[in-house]
Design a protein around this motif. Sequence first.
Motif, PDB file in Angstrom:
ATOM      1  N   ALA A   1      44.537  55.441  37.500  1.00 35.92           N
ATOM      2  CA  ALA A   1      43.679  55.096  38.702  1.00 35.92           C
ATOM      3  C   ALA A   1      42.631  54.254  37.782  1.00 35.92           C
ATOM      4  N   LEU A   2      42.259  54.520  36.596  1.00 34.65           N
ATOM      5  CA  LEU A   2      41.218  53.467  35.921  1.00 34.65           C
ATOM      6  C   LEU A   2      41.940  52.335  35.367  1.00 34.65           C
ATOM      7  N   VAL A   3      43.284  52.348  35.179  1.00 37.58           N
ATOM      8  CA  VAL A   3      43.779  51.158  34.765  1.00 37.58           C
ATOM      9  C   VAL A   3      44.125  50.241  35.835  1.00 37.58           C
ATOM     10  N   LEU A   4      44.475  50.965  37.089  1.00 39.33           N
ATOM     11  CA  LEU A   4      44.541  49.911  38.242  1.00 39.33           C
ATOM     12  C   LEU A   4      43.444  49.321  38.630  1.00 39.33           C
ATOM     13  N   GLN A   5      42.270  49.994  38.560  1.00 42.57           N
ATOM     14  CA  GLN A   5      41.028  49.295  39.009  1.00 42.57           C
ATOM     15  C   GLN A   5      40.800  48.011  38.186  1.00 42.57           C
ATOM     16  N   ASN A   6      41.111  48.183  36.750  1.00 41.02           N
ATOM     17  CA  ASN A   6      40.744  47.097  35.819  1.00 41.02           C
ATOM     18  C   ASN A   6      41.815  45.927  36.370  1.00 41.02           C
ATOM     19  N   ARG A   7      42.948  46.284  36.576  1.00 43.16           N
ATOM     20  CA  ARG A   7      43.900  45.339  36.916  1.00 43.16           C
ATOM     21  C   ARG A   7      43.526  44.582  38.183  1.00 43.16           C
ATOM     22  N   ILE A   8      42.867  45.374  39.057  1.00 37.02           N
ATOM     23  CA  ILE A   8      42.304  44.709  40.307  1.00 37.02           C
ATOM     24  C   ILE A   8      41.268  43.781  40.028  1.00 37.02           C
ATOM     25  N   MET A   9      40.395  44.184  39.246  1.00 40.67           N
ATOM     26  CA  MET A   9      39.353  43.456  38.959  1.00 40.67           C
ATOM     27  C   MET A   9      39.791  41.898  38.253  1.00 40.67           C
ATOM     28  N   ASN A  10      40.862  42.031  37.462  1.00 36.31           N
ATOM     29  CA  ASN A  10      41.427  41.073  36.659  1.00 36.31           C
ATOM     30  C   ASN A  10      42.118  40.052  37.837  1.00 36.31           C
ATOM     31  N   THR A  11      42.747  40.530  38.755  1.00 35.58           N
ATOM     32  CA  THR A  11      43.507  39.860  39.766  1.00 35.58           C
ATOM     33  C   THR A  11      42.349  39.200  40.828  1.00 35.58           C
ATOM     34  N   PHE A  12      41.584  39.937  41.210  1.00 35.20           N
ATOM     35  CA  PHE A  12      40.706  39.226  42.499  1.00 35.20           C
ATOM     36  C   PHE A  12      39.963  37.964  41.923  1.00 35.20           C
ATOM     37  N   ARG A  13      40.159  36.903  42.909  1.00 29.83           N
ATOM     38  CA  ARG A  13      39.242  35.789  42.851  1.00 29.83           C
ATOM     39  C   ARG A  13      38.540  35.699  44.124  1.00 29.83           C
ATOM     40  N   VAL A  14      37.136  35.285  43.975  1.00 28.29           N
ATOM     41  CA  VAL A  14      36.417  35.272  45.078  1.00 28.29           C
ATOM     42  C   VAL A  14      36.601  34.175  45.811  1.00 28.29           C
ATOM     43  N   ASP A  15      37.035  33.023  45.489  1.00 29.80           N
ATOM     44  CA  ASP A  15      37.745  31.901  46.218  1.00 29.80           C
ATOM     45  C   ASP A  15      39.122  31.775  46.509  1.00 29.80           C
ATOM     46  N   ASP A  16      39.786  33.058  46.544  1.00 33.66           N
ATOM     47  CA  ASP A  16      41.115  32.973  46.941  1.00 33.66           C
ATOM     48  C   ASP A  16      41.459  34.277  47.710  1.00 33.66           C
ATOM     49  N   PRO A  17      41.586  34.011  49.167  1.00 35.15           N
ATOM     50  CA  PRO A  17      41.793  35.136  49.885  1.00 35.15           C
ATOM     51  C   PRO A  17      43.031  35.661  49.746  1.00 35.15           C
ATOM     52  N   SER A  18      44.194  35.166  49.163  1.00 33.47           N
ATOM     53  CA  SER A  18      45.403  35.796  48.908  1.00 33.47           C
ATOM     54  C   SER A  18      45.181  36.891  47.859  1.00 33.47           C
ATOM     55  N   THR A  19      44.362  36.642  47.000  1.00 30.84           N
ATOM     56  CA  THR A  19      44.179  37.837  45.725  1.00 30.84           C
ATOM     57  C   THR A  19      43.941  39.219  46.402  1.00 30.84           C
ATOM     58  N   ILE A  20      43.253  39.241  47.767  1.00 29.81           N
ATOM     59  CA  ILE A  20      43.047  40.641  48.442  1.00 29.81           C
ATOM     60  C   ILE A  20      44.206  41.357  48.454  1.00 29.81           C
ATOM     61  N   GLN A  21      45.403  40.651  49.188  1.00 29.92           N
ATOM     62  CA  GLN A  21      46.537  41.465  49.339  1.00 29.92           C
ATOM     63  C   GLN A  21      47.126  41.815  47.746  1.00 29.92           C
ATOM     64  N   LYS A  22      47.005  41.065  47.040  1.00 26.52           N
ATOM     65  CA  LYS A  22      47.726  41.214  45.748  1.00 26.52           C
ATOM     66  C   LYS A  22      46.885  42.340  44.957  1.00 26.52           C
ATOM     67  N   CYS A  23      45.678  42.634  45.208  1.00 23.36           N
ATOM     68  CA  CYS A  23      44.931  43.708  44.665  1.00 23.36           C
ATOM     69  C   CYS A  23      45.263  45.037  45.379  1.00 23.36           C
ATOM     70  N   ARG A  24      45.548  45.062  46.780  1.00 25.85           N
ATOM     71  CA  ARG A  24      46.096  46.018  47.554  1.00 25.85           C
ATOM     72  C   ARG A  24      47.272  46.684  46.962  1.00 25.85           C
ATOM     73  N   ASP A  25      48.258  45.559  46.800  1.00 28.00           N
ATOM     74  CA  ASP A  25      49.688  45.926  46.240  1.00 28.00           C
ATOM     75  C   ASP A  25      49.380  46.835  44.877  1.00 28.00           C
ATOM     76  N   ILE A  26      48.419  46.226  44.142  1.00 26.06           N
ATOM     77  CA  ILE A  26      48.263  46.925  42.438  1.00 26.06           C
ATOM     78  C   ILE A  26      47.706  48.669  43.310  1.00 26.06           C
ATOM     79  N   ALA A  27      46.962  48.628  44.112  1.00 24.44           N
ATOM     80  CA  ALA A  27      46.308  49.983  44.310  1.00 24.44           C
ATOM     81  C   ALA A  27      47.270  50.766  44.981  1.00 24.44           C
ATOM     82  N   ASN A  28      48.264  50.213  45.601  1.00 27.28           N
ATOM     83  CA  ASN A  28      49.622  50.984  46.375  1.00 27.28           C
ATOM     84  C   ASN A  28      50.288  51.664  45.076  1.00 27.28           C
ATOM     85  N   GLU A  29      50.343  51.366  43.904  1.00 25.13           N
ATOM     86  CA  GLU A  29      51.087  51.556  42.721  1.00 25.13           C
ATOM     87  C   GLU A  29      50.563  53.320  42.657  1.00 25.13           C
TER      88      GLU A  29
END
Length: 305
Positions: A237-265
Amino acid sequence: MSSHKRFTSSVPPTRHSYPEDGSSAGKKWIKSLYNDRTGQFVGGRYGDLNLGAVLFTERLDNKEHVELKVWSAPGRTKPSFDEAMRNEFKSAKKGDSFGPSWTNHWWKITLHIPTSWTKYERVQFEFDPGCEAMVFDLHGTPLQGITGGYGGERRVDHIIPPTAIKAGIYQIVVESSCNGLFGISGIDAPDPNRYFSLASADLVVPNQEAWRLMWDYSTLRQISDNLPGNSPTQNQALVLQNRIMNTFRVDDPSTIQKCRDIANELLGEGWEAKGADIYDKNVDALIYGIGYCHIDTAWLWPYSV
């Protein structure tokens, strides 16, 4: 000429499961640092750069869209809905203060919703009086409780019905009471002269997918905070949180779904689409519920209430 014999050891050389020499610089897993970092993904000092910056798509608080009128009950009286509605209401605005402690204030609110907002999944009225409140319809039927402020119990969002969004207008009545969820000062002696400010009276459109990511992330956070230390699931859970933070970009809405895919792991693929059926596994479960009733009579609230 003397002779010399080379010494040879009969002990085989020690073999390690890790290389004795590093080929390049690398990061080190320091769990406390990861835990501190991942706690800053929503709001806080980095609120302009993290998920908190994209939680809302639209926000309006001007007089053209939000009409506020208020009537303050005399003293510390607690009038009924019908009694309050018979009084004269005056104009109010966001930022006004109300008090002192235990006093009662009634609001008539008219919202004018832009026609272009019918395209959104949800429209809400965000009402934060800093204290407790109750939302009524125009006939006096209670719809929802409000808890203002910024504690963990905060609940300030009232969902506007789709029919009202289409009509472009929505009217409600709100009763606010100048006390918090647990009285005025918690278990300390109450401050009889505390005032509360109307921090928000906004018509907003939440970015629903961003909110879903926030709840996904909150679930991962609770897993890493509450599971036994150094367990595989806690670490994942901690590793996935870190990956989500690294993936998210405030100016790129497409990264929201990418982050959710990471959480689904960890949360599981396709769990959201199953809805309530996710619990239908044809397995009998035995659940014990143990609790007690905790009732305080006039402990935090005056006898008159």
